[in-house]
Scaffold this motif. Structure first.
Motif, PDB file in Angstrom:
ATOM      1  N   GLN A   4      -2.514  -3.737   2.042  1.00 53.28           N
ATOM      2  CA  GLN A   4      -1.394  -3.508   2.963  1.00 53.28           C
ATOM      3  C   GLN A   4      -1.748  -2.415   3.966  1.00 53.28           C
ATOM      4  OE1 GLN A   4       2.245  -2.375   1.019  1.00 53.28           O
ATOM      5  NE2 GLN A   4       3.195  -1.701   2.909  1.00 53.28           N
ATOM      6  N   LEU A   5      -2.327  -1.327   3.486  1.00 51.10           N
ATOM      7  CA  LEU A   5      -2.706  -0.224   4.374  1.00 51.10           C
ATOM      8  C   LEU A   5      -3.785  -0.670   5.355  1.00 51.10           C
ATOM      9  CD1 LEU A   5      -2.166   2.753   4.978  1.00 51.10           C
ATOM     10  CD2 LEU A   5      -3.976   3.322   3.368  1.00 51.10           C
ATOM     11  N   ASN A   6      -4.733  -1.470   4.884  1.00 49.22           N
ATOM     12  CA  ASN A   6      -5.788  -1.981   5.745  1.00 49.22           C
ATOM     13  C   ASN A   6      -5.209  -2.878   6.840  1.00 49.22           C
ATOM     14  OD1 ASN A   6      -8.548  -2.247   6.471  1.00 49.22           O
ATOM     15  ND2 ASN A   6      -8.569  -4.277   5.526  1.00 49.22           N
ATOM     16  N   THR A   7      -4.248  -3.714   6.499  1.00 48.50           N
ATOM     17  CA  THR A   7      -3.597  -4.586   7.485  1.00 48.50           C
ATOM     18  C   THR A   7      -2.865  -3.746   8.526  1.00 48.50           C
ATOM     19  OG1 THR A   7      -3.368  -6.360   5.884  1.00 48.50           O
ATOM     20  CG2 THR A   7      -1.932  -6.447   7.810  1.00 48.50           C
ATOM     21  N   MET A   8      -2.115  -2.751   8.062  1.00 45.84           N
ATOM     22  CA  MET A   8      -1.410  -1.865   8.996  1.00 45.84           C
ATOM     23  C   MET A   8      -2.412  -1.153   9.903  1.00 45.84           C
ATOM     24  SD  MET A   8       1.795  -0.099   6.992  1.00 45.84           S
ATOM     25  CE  MET A   8       0.763   0.878   5.938  1.00 45.84           C
ATOM     26  N   PHE A   9      -3.479  -0.647   9.313  1.00 45.55           N
ATOM     27  CA  PHE A   9      -4.482   0.091  10.072  1.00 45.55           C
ATOM     28  C   PHE A   9      -5.086  -0.768  11.182  1.00 45.55           C
ATOM     29  CE2 PHE A   9      -8.952   1.236  10.700  1.00 45.55           C
ATOM     30  CZ  PHE A   9      -8.802   2.527  11.163  1.00 45.55           C
ATOM     31  N   ASN A  10      -5.396  -2.007  10.864  1.00 47.16           N
ATOM     32  CA  ASN A  10      -6.053  -2.892  11.829  1.00 47.16           C
ATOM     33  C   ASN A  10      -5.130  -3.385  12.937  1.00 47.16           C
ATOM     34  OD1 ASN A  10      -8.657  -2.814  10.720  1.00 47.16           O
ATOM     35  ND2 ASN A  10      -8.100  -4.341   9.190  1.00 47.16           N
ATOM     36  N   HIS A  11      -3.814  -3.360  12.727  1.00 47.13           N
ATOM     37  CA  HIS A  11      -2.893  -3.925  13.705  1.00 47.13           C
ATOM     38  C   HIS A  11      -1.986  -2.900  14.386  1.00 47.13           C
ATOM     39  CE1 HIS A  11      -4.101  -7.445  11.338  1.00 47.13           C
ATOM     40  NE2 HIS A  11      -3.911  -8.108  12.460  1.00 47.13           N
ATOM     41  N   GLY A  20      11.077   8.221   2.456  1.00 53.01           N
ATOM     42  CA  GLY A  20      10.680   7.329   1.371  1.00 53.01           C
ATOM     43  C   GLY A  20      10.169   8.104   0.176  1.00 53.01           C
ATOM     44  N   GLY A  21       9.595   7.369  -0.756  1.00 55.60           N
ATOM     45  CA  GLY A  21       9.144   7.947  -2.012  1.00 55.60           C
ATOM     46  C   GLY A  21       7.648   8.163  -2.078  1.00 55.60           C
ATOM     47  N   LEU A  22       7.121   8.064  -3.291  1.00 55.08           N
ATOM     48  CA  LEU A  22       5.714   8.367  -3.515  1.00 55.08           C
ATOM     49  C   LEU A  22       4.774   7.441  -2.754  1.00 55.08           C
ATOM     50  CD1 LEU A  22       5.719   9.188  -7.340  1.00 55.08           C
ATOM     51  CD2 LEU A  22       5.542  10.774  -5.419  1.00 55.08           C
ATOM     52  N   GLY A  23       5.096   6.161  -2.655  1.00 49.83           N
ATOM     53  CA  GLY A  23       4.251   5.231  -1.913  1.00 49.83           C
ATOM     54  C   GLY A  23       4.168   5.611  -0.444  1.00 49.83           C
ATOM     55  N   THR A  24       5.286   6.017   0.114  1.00 48.00           N
ATOM     56  CA  THR A  24       5.312   6.454   1.511  1.00 48.00           C
ATOM     57  C   THR A  24       4.457   7.700   1.688  1.00 48.00           C
ATOM     58  OG1 THR A  24       7.523   5.544   1.790  1.00 48.00           O
ATOM     59  CG2 THR A  24       6.818   7.185   3.407  1.00 48.00           C
ATOM     60  N   LEU A  25       4.599   8.671   0.783  1.00 51.93           N
ATOM     61  CA  LEU A  25       3.809   9.900   0.866  1.00 51.93           C
ATOM     62  C   LEU A  25       2.316   9.599   0.732  1.00 51.93           C
ATOM     63  CD1 LEU A  25       6.002  12.296  -1.287  1.00 51.93           C
ATOM     64  CD2 LEU A  25       5.732  12.312   1.203  1.00 51.93           C
ATOM     65  N   GLU A  26       1.976   8.684  -0.178  1.00 54.75           N
ATOM     66  CA  GLU A  26       0.576   8.316  -0.371  1.00 54.75           C
ATOM     67  C   GLU A  26       0.007   7.732   0.918  1.00 54.75           C
ATOM     68  OE1 GLU A  26      -2.846   5.846  -1.118  1.00 54.75           O
ATOM     69  OE2 GLU A  26      -0.875   5.012  -0.698  1.00 54.75           O
ATOM     70  N   GLU A  27       0.758   6.858   1.559  1.00 52.40           N
ATOM     71  CA  GLU A  27       0.286   6.247   2.802  1.00 52.40           C
ATOM     72  C   GLU A  27       0.186   7.268   3.927  1.00 52.40           C
ATOM     73  OE1 GLU A  27       2.925   2.944   3.411  1.00 52.40           O
ATOM     74  OE2 GLU A  27       1.768   1.651   2.065  1.00 52.40           O
ATOM     75  N   ILE A  28       1.139   8.189   4.011  1.00 54.85           N
ATOM     76  CA  ILE A  28       1.095   9.238   5.042  1.00 54.85           C
ATOM     77  C   ILE A  28      -0.188  10.050   4.899  1.00 54.85           C
ATOM     78  CG2 ILE A  28       2.114  11.438   5.795  1.00 54.85           C
ATOM     79  CD1 ILE A  28       4.857  10.233   4.932  1.00 54.85           C
ATOM     80  N   PHE A  29      -0.469  10.502   3.699  1.00 52.22           N
ATOM     81  CA  PHE A  29      -1.634  11.356   3.508  1.00 52.22           C
ATOM     82  C   PHE A  29      -2.941  10.567   3.581  1.00 52.22           C
ATOM     83  CE2 PHE A  29       1.545  14.252   1.557  1.00 52.22           C
ATOM     84  CZ  PHE A  29       1.386  15.264   2.479  1.00 52.22           C
TER      85      PHE A  29
END
Length: 123
Positions: A4-11, A20-29
Motif C-alpha cells: 500500500q505504501l509503495n503504491t501511494m509512493f509511486n502515484h 489516525g492511529g498507529l498505522g498512520t503514524l508508521e506511514e508518516i515516519f
C-alpha cells in the motif's frame, strides 16, 4: 502495508496524514525517513485538526532540542489546522536537504545492491 505504501509512493505528488492511529503514524515516519534519506522530495503534511498532532509535533521539536533530530529533518513534516492551509503549504513546499545525510543514489537497482549491510550479531 508495504505494498500500500509503495503504491501511494509511486502515484502521489504529496502525502497528507489525517488524524489516525498507529498505522498512520508508521506511514508518516516511514515516508518521512525516505525524505531524510533522499529517496524522494515530496511534501508531507499533517492535518492537525483540533490540535490532534500537537503533542507529536512537540515531541519532534523536543527531539531537535535534544539533538536526536536535525532541524532540517524536522522541517520535512508540514502541519496546519485546516485542509486549505495544508494544501497551500504543500503547494509551495521547497525541500530542505539535510547536509548530515549522505547523497546515496537510490534510483537504480545497482545502487541498492551496494547498500547491503552486515547486521549479524557477533559476540
Amino acid at each position: 502495508m508495504s505494498e500500500q505504501l509503495n503504491t501511494m509512493f509511486n502515484h502521489a505528488d504529496a502525502f497528507i496524514a489525517l488524524p489516525g492511529g498507529l498505522g498512520t503514524l508508521e506511514e508518516i515516519f516511514h515516508i518521512s525517513s525516505w525524505t531524510q534519506l533522499h529517496i524522494h522530495h515530496k511534501p508531507i503534511g499533517l492535518l492537525n485538526f483540533n490540535g490532534f498532532y500537537d503533542n507529536l509535533l512537540s515531541f519532534l521539536d523536543h527531539a531537535v532540542e535534544q539533538e536526536f533530530l536535525t532541524s532540517s529533518a524536522r522541517q520535512i513534516i508540514i502541519s496546519t489546522a485546516t485542509a486549505e492551509q495544508l494544501i497551500d503549504q504543500l503547494h509551495f513546499f521547497i525541500p530542505v536537504l539535510d547536509p548530515s545525510m549522505s547523497r546515496i543514489n537510490w534510483s537504480t537497482i545497482e545502487s541498492c545492491k551496494k547498500l547491503r549491510l552486515d547486521l549479524s550479531l557477533r559476540l
